[in-house]
Design an enzyme around this catalytic site. Sequence first.
Site, mmCIF file in Angstrom:
data_model
loop_
_atom_site.group_PDB
_atom_site.id
_atom_site.type_symbol
_atom_site.label_atom_id
_atom_site.label_comp_id
_atom_site.label_asym_id
_atom_site.label_seq_id
_atom_site.Cartn_x
_atom_site.Cartn_y
_atom_site.Cartn_z
ATOM 1 N N ASP A 191 0.838 -1.197 0.000
ATOM 2 C CA ASP A 191 0.000 0.000 0.000
ATOM 3 C C ASP A 191 0.874 1.248 0.000
ATOM 4 O OD1 ASP A 191 -2.218 -1.625 0.153
ATOM 5 O OD2 ASP A 191 -2.608 -1.241 2.273
ATOM 6 N N GLN A 192 0.323 2.336 -0.501
ATOM 7 C CA GLN A 192 1.091 3.575 -0.618
ATOM 8 C C GLN A 192 1.666 4.025 0.724
ATOM 9 O OE1 GLN A 192 -0.996 6.722 -2.626
ATOM 10 N NE2 GLN A 192 0.642 8.203 -2.380
#
Length: 291
Positions: free
Chosen positions: A137-138
């Site tokens: 995930d970012q």
Amino acid sequence: MIQLSWHYHLTATKSGDVRTILKQQLLIPKHLIYQLRKAKRVQINQHYLPMNFTVEQGASIDLTFEAQDFHQVQIPTPDDAQSVEPLYETNDLIVVNKRRGDKTHPNQPGELGATINHVAAYLKPQGQVPYIIHRLDQQTSGAIIFGKNPSVVPILTRLISTKQIKRTYLAWVTGIINQDRGTIDQPIGIDPTDQRKRQINGPNAAPAVTHFTVQKRDVNRTLVKIELETGRTHQIRVHFASIGHPLVGDPLYNEGSPAPLQLHSAELTLIRPFYMQTKFITAPLPDDFIM
């Protein structure tokens, strides 16, 4: 100039026919075995042998893959390489310590700033390009694998899916978890009210299993070590929110918690394709990870 062929000089660890060695020892998928056979680019002790011929333990195996064996993929646009922090690197893969806030890959053509763009700039002088193996995930930091040629991609993907490559995360969650270890087994689907989010038993839910071990308890938070059986989008974040312990700093599932998100891909037990050597890798924590 980008590299267009890849050669491996290997040794048979067991006896068996050529096809079995390629499929079971080296984990090469069927379509690539077909390409190797068709072009006679697999040699045993410097000679081509039909697929049903026996290979003795200790025999040399030479494989040559060519760009035409693989589907063309979009080459990522190189960006600044200065942010790349290599943790482990060979001729055919690289593990880097992803920064929190960087996407794994761009969402739009020509978009820059993703981890793969930075790795592309790092590899460009070597005539190599990065290939996506898995994603973070970012807002998740830590160890992430990129292939450096297409021949390792299906093997690394298979090693991850069969849990032979193991990934361990560290996360601070809100509140005190009293049990020392546990498993969260809840299917995860989309959130019909917010396309950014996922939810337990949402539409198109898929099985999801998360194992955790408590490492430390603080005043109002708990540090957990996490291993995943599955790899659903936002799995760790959704699962801990579902048991009343959302991650500290999670903007989607713990609104109002002070940023940044406290989730880090901390350890990686890597198996190197073709050579099947095991390497244990740790990713240093971000400076703002609470300890």
